[in-house]
Design a protein around this motif. Structure first.
Motif, PDB file in Angstrom:
ATOM      1  N   ASP A 144      29.377  24.257 -70.533  1.00  0.00           N
ATOM      2  CA  ASP A 144      28.172  24.589 -69.644  1.00  0.00           C
ATOM      3  C   ASP A 144      26.909  24.832 -70.717  1.00  0.00           C
ATOM      4  O   ASP A 144      25.763  24.744 -70.691  1.00  0.00           O
ATOM      5  CB  ASP A 144      28.175  25.761 -68.912  1.00  0.00           C
ATOM      6  CG  ASP A 144      28.598  26.974 -69.506  1.00  0.00           C
ATOM      7  OD1 ASP A 144      28.804  26.994 -70.948  1.00  0.00           O
ATOM      8  OD2 ASP A 144      28.586  28.127 -68.933  1.00  0.00           O
ATOM      9  N   PHE A 145      27.381  24.622 -72.077  1.00  0.00           N
ATOM     10  CA  PHE A 145      26.769  24.998 -73.276  1.00  0.00           C
ATOM     11  C   PHE A 145      25.948  26.300 -73.264  1.00  0.00           C
ATOM     12  O   PHE A 145      24.916  26.494 -74.030  1.00  0.00           O
ATOM     13  CB  PHE A 145      25.691  23.754 -73.545  1.00  0.00           C
ATOM     14  CG  PHE A 145      26.344  22.616 -73.879  1.00  0.00           C
ATOM     15  CD1 PHE A 145      26.991  22.451 -75.105  1.00  0.00           C
ATOM     16  CD2 PHE A 145      26.467  21.362 -73.058  1.00  0.00           C
ATOM     17  CE1 PHE A 145      27.555  21.368 -75.640  1.00  0.00           C
ATOM     18  CE2 PHE A 145      27.304  20.377 -73.445  1.00  0.00           C
ATOM     19  CZ  PHE A 145      27.702  20.128 -74.764  1.00  0.00           C
ATOM     20  N   LYS A 146      26.149  27.060 -72.311  1.00  0.00           N
ATOM     21  CA  LYS A 146      25.711  28.507 -72.237  1.00  0.00           C
ATOM     22  C   LYS A 146      26.595  29.594 -72.653  1.00  0.00           C
ATOM     23  O   LYS A 146      26.318  30.683 -73.090  1.00  0.00           O
ATOM     24  CB  LYS A 146      25.173  28.824 -70.915  1.00  0.00           C
ATOM     25  CG  LYS A 146      24.278  28.141 -70.462  1.00  0.00           C
ATOM     26  CD  LYS A 146      23.817  28.287 -68.815  1.00  0.00           C
ATOM     27  CE  LYS A 146      22.788  27.288 -68.293  1.00  0.00           C
ATOM     28  NZ  LYS A 146      22.489  27.574 -66.896  1.00  0.00           N
ATOM     29  N   THR A 147      27.697  29.273 -72.641  1.00  0.00           N
ATOM     30  CA  THR A 147      28.974  30.210 -73.058  1.00  0.00           C
ATOM     31  C   THR A 147      29.511  29.978 -74.468  1.00  0.00           C
ATOM     32  O   THR A 147      30.053  28.868 -74.572  1.00  0.00           O
ATOM     33  CB  THR A 147      30.077  30.403 -71.894  1.00  0.00           C
ATOM     34  OG1 THR A 147      29.551  30.430 -70.746  1.00  0.00           O
ATOM     35  CG2 THR A 147      31.109  31.529 -72.104  1.00  0.00           C
ATOM     36  N   ARG A 148      29.399  30.978 -75.131  1.00  0.00           N
ATOM     37  CA  ARG A 148      30.056  30.862 -76.628  1.00  0.00           C
ATOM     38  C   ARG A 148      31.624  30.885 -76.298  1.00  0.00           C
ATOM     39  O   ARG A 148      32.068  31.574 -75.660  1.00  0.00           O
ATOM     40  CB  ARG A 148      29.593  31.886 -77.639  1.00  0.00           C
ATOM     41  CG  ARG A 148      29.496  31.394 -78.884  1.00  0.00           C
ATOM     42  CD  ARG A 148      29.131  32.497 -79.942  1.00  0.00           C
ATOM     43  NE  ARG A 148      27.506  32.373 -79.869  1.00  0.00           N
ATOM     44  CZ  ARG A 148      26.635  31.593 -80.626  1.00  0.00           C
ATOM     45  NH1 ARG A 148      27.312  30.852 -81.507  1.00  0.00           N
ATOM     46  NH2 ARG A 148      25.600  31.634 -80.558  1.00  0.00           N
ATOM     47  N   LYS A 149      32.305  29.967 -77.259  1.00  0.00           N
ATOM     48  CA  LYS A 149      33.617  29.917 -77.074  1.00  0.00           C
ATOM     49  C   LYS A 149      34.181  31.189 -77.971  1.00  0.00           C
ATOM     50  O   LYS A 149      33.609  31.336 -78.724  1.00  0.00           O
ATOM     51  CB  LYS A 149      34.153  28.715 -77.738  1.00  0.00           C
ATOM     52  CG  LYS A 149      34.121  27.460 -77.048  1.00  0.00           C
ATOM     53  CD  LYS A 149      34.656  26.028 -77.492  1.00  0.00           C
ATOM     54  CE  LYS A 149      34.691  25.141 -76.593  1.00  0.00           C
ATOM     55  NZ  LYS A 149      35.150  23.640 -77.135  1.00  0.00           N
ATOM     56  N   GLU A 150      35.534  31.720 -77.569  1.00  0.00           N
ATOM     57  CA  GLU A 150      36.042  32.700 -78.274  1.00  0.00           C
ATOM     58  C   GLU A 150      36.674  32.149 -79.386  1.00  0.00           C
ATOM     59  O   GLU A 150      37.174  31.044 -79.478  1.00  0.00           O
ATOM     60  CB  GLU A 150      37.016  33.371 -77.456  1.00  0.00           C
ATOM     61  CG  GLU A 150      36.687  33.958 -76.127  1.00  0.00           C
ATOM     62  CD  GLU A 150      35.656  35.228 -76.217  1.00  0.00           C
ATOM     63  OE1 GLU A 150      35.988  35.761 -77.193  1.00  0.00           O
ATOM     64  OE2 GLU A 150      34.645  35.308 -75.564  1.00  0.00           O
TER      65      GLU A 150
ATOM     66  N   PRO B 131      23.206  21.989 -79.146  1.00  0.00           N
ATOM     67  CA  PRO B 131      24.701  22.665 -79.061  1.00  0.00           C
ATOM     68  C   PRO B 131      25.671  21.593 -78.921  1.00  0.00           C
ATOM     69  O   PRO B 131      25.605  20.465 -78.417  1.00  0.00           O
ATOM     70  CB  PRO B 131      24.530  23.622 -77.754  1.00  0.00           C
ATOM     71  CG  PRO B 131      23.583  22.926 -76.928  1.00  0.00           C
ATOM     72  CD  PRO B 131      22.608  22.176 -77.894  1.00  0.00           C
ATOM     73  N   ASP B 132      27.006  22.016 -79.564  1.00  0.00           N
ATOM     74  CA  ASP B 132      28.138  20.917 -79.341  1.00  0.00           C
ATOM     75  C   ASP B 132      29.324  21.821 -78.712  1.00  0.00           C
ATOM     76  O   ASP B 132      29.264  22.822 -78.850  1.00  0.00           O
ATOM     77  CB  ASP B 132      28.559  20.472 -80.838  1.00  0.00           C
ATOM     78  CG  ASP B 132      28.866  21.244 -81.799  1.00  0.00           C
ATOM     79  OD1 ASP B 132      29.495  22.401 -81.399  1.00  0.00           O
ATOM     80  OD2 ASP B 132      28.268  21.149 -82.889  1.00  0.00           O
ATOM     81  N   ASN B 133      30.172  21.038 -78.530  1.00  0.00           N
ATOM     82  CA  ASN B 133      31.603  21.808 -77.604  1.00  0.00           C
ATOM     83  C   ASN B 133      32.336  22.559 -78.678  1.00  0.00           C
ATOM     84  O   ASN B 133      33.317  23.206 -78.412  1.00  0.00           O
ATOM     85  CB  ASN B 133      32.289  20.642 -76.812  1.00  0.00           C
ATOM     86  CG  ASN B 133      31.449  20.319 -75.749  1.00  0.00           C
ATOM     87  OD1 ASN B 133      31.154  18.980 -75.629  1.00  0.00           O
ATOM     88  ND2 ASN B 133      31.639  21.184 -74.760  1.00  0.00           N
ATOM     89  N   ASP B 134      32.186  22.430 -79.976  1.00  0.00           N
ATOM     90  CA  ASP B 134      33.067  22.989 -81.013  1.00  0.00           C
ATOM     91  C   ASP B 134      32.662  24.666 -80.981  1.00  0.00           C
ATOM     92  O   ASP B 134      33.638  25.536 -81.169  1.00  0.00           O
ATOM     93  CB  ASP B 134      32.756  22.821 -82.336  1.00  0.00           C
ATOM     94  CG  ASP B 134      33.037  21.229 -82.733  1.00  0.00           C
ATOM     95  OD1 ASP B 134      33.772  20.676 -81.883  1.00  0.00           O
ATOM     96  OD2 ASP B 134      32.678  20.754 -83.781  1.00  0.00           O
TER      97      ASP B 134
END
Length: 104
Positions: free
Chosen positions: A97-103, A89-92
């Motif tokens: 935390d790499f567990k929560t998807r960005k809005e 996974p990446d920060n994009d």
């Protein structure tokens, strides 16, 4: 809802299939089957996809054998699990935390 313990049990019983799509992606991304196994053995389910067709699936957060964060998408088909894909996974798309998807 899929339980991580059930997916772990499928691995212990050698009842896991890696789809053709997943095999190709793993090769492209340098992810080994032992990394997938470790991710499921030590990981946690962070998203559920109950409406996936033909079987429900989930997103698993875990680690490779070299302690890199890994995401694995796996189905529970009742008697087996199928690995659909895996990626680093990446920060994009995910928070730090790499567990929560960005809005979006």
């Amino acid at each position: 809802m899929i339980k991580i313990e059930k997916l772990q049990e499928y691995y212990k019983q050698d009842r896991v299939i890696i789809s053709i799509h997943a095999q190709e992606r793993l090769r492209q991304r340098g992810i080994k089957q032992k990394d997938i196994k470790n991710c499921i053995a030590t990981g946690e389910i962070i998203e559920q996809y109950p409406d996936d067709f033909p079987f429900p699936s989930c997103l698993i957060f875990g680690y490779t054998i070299n302690n890199k964060i890994l995401h694995v998408v796996a189905s529970d088909e009742g008697t087996i699990s199928r690995i659909i894909t895996a990626y680093f996974p990446d920060n994009d798309k995910f928070e730090n935390d790499f567990k929560t998807r960005k809005e979006r």
